[in-house]
Every structure is written in C-alpha cells, then in structure tokens.
Scaffold this active site. Sequence first.
Site, PDB file in Angstrom:
ATOM      1  N   HIS A 126      57.613  24.691 -32.091  1.00 61.33           N
ATOM      2  CA  HIS A 126      58.001  24.792 -30.836  1.00 61.33           C
ATOM      3  C   HIS A 126      59.525  23.962 -30.723  1.00 61.33           C
ATOM      4  O   HIS A 126      60.479  24.122 -29.703  1.00 61.33           O
ATOM      5  CB  HIS A 126      57.394  24.442 -29.676  1.00 61.33           C
ATOM      6  CG  HIS A 126      56.188  25.375 -29.340  1.00 61.33           C
ATOM      7  ND1 HIS A 126      56.347  26.600 -29.420  1.00 61.33           N
ATOM      8  CD2 HIS A 126      54.731  24.975 -29.319  1.00 61.33           C
ATOM      9  CE1 HIS A 126      55.087  27.113 -28.896  1.00 61.33           C
ATOM     10  NE2 HIS A 126      54.409  26.390 -29.326  1.00 61.33           N
ATOM     11  N   ASP A 163      50.045  31.222 -35.095  1.00 59.79           N
ATOM     12  CA  ASP A 163      49.912  30.726 -34.080  1.00 59.79           C
ATOM     13  C   ASP A 163      49.692  31.475 -32.896  1.00 59.79           C
ATOM     14  O   ASP A 163      50.515  32.456 -32.760  1.00 59.79           O
ATOM     15  CB  ASP A 163      50.596  29.491 -33.953  1.00 59.79           C
ATOM     16  CG  ASP A 163      50.197  28.218 -32.636  1.00 59.79           C
ATOM     17  OD1 ASP A 163      49.816  27.429 -33.250  1.00 59.79           O
ATOM     18  OD2 ASP A 163      50.449  28.622 -31.691  1.00 59.79           O
ATOM     19  N   HIS A 165      50.577  30.999 -29.994  1.00 59.80           N
ATOM     20  CA  HIS A 165      52.016  30.765 -29.372  1.00 59.80           C
ATOM     21  C   HIS A 165      53.280  31.106 -30.055  1.00 59.80           C
ATOM     22  O   HIS A 165      53.201  30.734 -31.404  1.00 59.80           O
ATOM     23  CB  HIS A 165      52.334  29.303 -28.860  1.00 59.80           C
ATOM     24  CG  HIS A 165      51.070  28.856 -27.797  1.00 59.80           C
ATOM     25  ND1 HIS A 165      49.847  28.049 -28.416  1.00 59.80           N
ATOM     26  CD2 HIS A 165      50.729  29.211 -26.779  1.00 59.80           C
ATOM     27  CE1 HIS A 165      48.981  27.759 -27.511  1.00 59.80           C
ATOM     28  NE2 HIS A 165      49.373  28.473 -26.281  1.00 59.80           N
ATOM     29  N   ASP A 250      44.686  28.087 -33.006  1.00 59.17           N
ATOM     30  CA  ASP A 250      44.651  28.539 -31.659  1.00 59.17           C
ATOM     31  C   ASP A 250      44.443  30.030 -31.209  1.00 59.17           C
ATOM     32  O   ASP A 250      44.301  30.264 -30.034  1.00 59.17           O
ATOM     33  CB  ASP A 250      45.504  27.785 -30.625  1.00 59.17           C
ATOM     34  CG  ASP A 250      46.905  27.822 -31.306  1.00 59.17           C
ATOM     35  OD1 ASP A 250      47.226  28.679 -32.151  1.00 59.17           O
ATOM     36  OD2 ASP A 250      47.837  27.184 -30.377  1.00 59.17           O
TER      37      ASP A 250
END
Length: 312
Positions: A126, A163, A165, A250
């Site tokens: 990120h 991931d 995200h 995740d």
Amino acid sequence: MSTGLVLDPLFQKHETDLDHPESPERLVAVADALAAAGLIERTVPVPLREATRDELTRVHSPTYVEAVLAMIRDGARYLAGGDVSVCRASGDVARTATGSLLEAVDLVMTGKITNAFCALRPPGHHATATQAMGFCIFNHAAAAARHAQVVHGAERVAILDWDVHHGNGTQDIFYEDGTVLFCSTHQSPWYPGSGSASESGEGAGAGTTINRPFPAGAGREEILGAFTDVFLPAVETFRPDLIVISAGFDSRAGDPLGRFRLTDEDFADLTRAVMDSAGRMCGGRIVSTLEGGYNVPGFASAVSTHVAALAA
C-alpha cells in the site's frame, strides 16, 4: 531447485498497538508453522540487511524517505493519519525488510538460489512513492523490481499480487512505467478503494496494469481463474526476467480483514501455477514477499503451504 528464506525475530520488533491485526505474533506463528513442517531445514537462509537510502529512493521520493524515518525516530506512534501504527524501531525494521528482500533478489538473480520467500513486517504494497498507508511504510515489492533492473540488468519484471486488498502503492509507482507488469486480484468494494478493471496503466505503462476485482465471497474459481486465464498468459507475453509475488494471505477463508474464501491448497495451486510460468519465462526466478494475513493460525498454515510449494 533451492528456496531462500528470510525469517528472523528482528521483524517482531515492529510493535503495533495492542490488538492491532498486523501484530508481531503473525511472524511467531509463521516460524512455528514452518518449523513444524520441516521447511526451515529445507530452505537456504537469506542474510538480513538494511536498504540504503539510494535503494529506497528508487521507488520513494527522497523527501518522503527522510520525513518518515525522522517522524518514527522522533517518537511518532502513527503515520498517515492513524493508518499505520509504529514504534521507535519501526523505521529500522522497515528498512531491513526492504533490504533483506533485495538480498533475496540478488541471490535469485545470480543463480545462487532458484526462488525465495521473505517473511517480512511491516508489509509494503500500500505504500506509495510519497505516502505510508495500510500498515505499510516502504514498498518492498516495488523496490525489489527496481533493484533487479538497476543492479542485475533485468529488462522486465512482473509483480503478481493476490492479497485481498488492492496493491495501490505498487500500481501507482509503475502505472506509467511499462517495464513492470502489475497484476492484482482483490476484493471490491474494499480498502483502499482502487483497482478497478479499467485501471490499466498510462503512457509507456498502458496495458501493463491488470486488475481483477471480485466481490466478497470469491474463491478458487475466480482468483485461480484470473491467474491461469489472464495474468499468466500476460506474463508469458511480457516475458519478465523475474517474478515478484506480493503474497497476501488475508484472501484466505476466515480472515478478519477480508471476505475471500481461498484455502491452503488454493495457495499451493496458485504458487505452482506461477512457478510453471516462471520456469518457462525466467529460469524459475521468483521472489515472494509477505503482505497481509490476520487470522493468525490460518495465515501461518497458508504461508507454510506456499513455502512448501516453492521448495518442492
């Protein structure tokens, strides 16, 4: 086939708030799972080192690097408006996370090992060129791709991100680049709100960003399908010299920060699919870096399955 491993208690020194999902206990569980599976003995230890400022500023602005390290050194507890929890050790730990991944790249690119898994904290995908966010300070995967190019003469690098995200920071850094292919499966709508299928790169990078967002509840059919039907054909057209995996777990069923339904065996199959492609395109060269994963027992089990596939 030999697999390198970055796994060290130093990364537990990045201490986050009590009950924060990105906790030191994540790596304790990973170490226990890898030991129980006999995988530590089957891998080659990769030495730790700190990334230099020059290595960090290949993908981050010098102003950001100096400012974020100074803030942490001066005792900041949060970055990016509370999005990133840190302690006084976090700057050095984050630099060591990036530097140790670059060490793994060196070993893979020089043929000393075939592939590597790097159990790093804090995560990285990120972090943009100018901003910490989403538990991330420095973008390790982006730094690894650029290191392979600058130091080892790689013309093209592919980054594959599974991931839950979207890896917005990695996408942003290479969006107009063209020498790095970025492919991401992720839940949508979900944090950080980016990663629509229409985001495909601009300028020299047009067509080198490929996003496949999926709704909550997506699992093997959608995510493995995106890899086998879209991403890996694109990789084989792109012909990278190295594949970097942003390995977020995740996306596993039961994670508190995601709603995907991947299983351990799905991660093994994803890993094997990427390995098959890497074997054809770039001599098997893969460097995998840990991103998310917050259901600690399940996350550690998935990591162990991933490493077992790499080391098979």
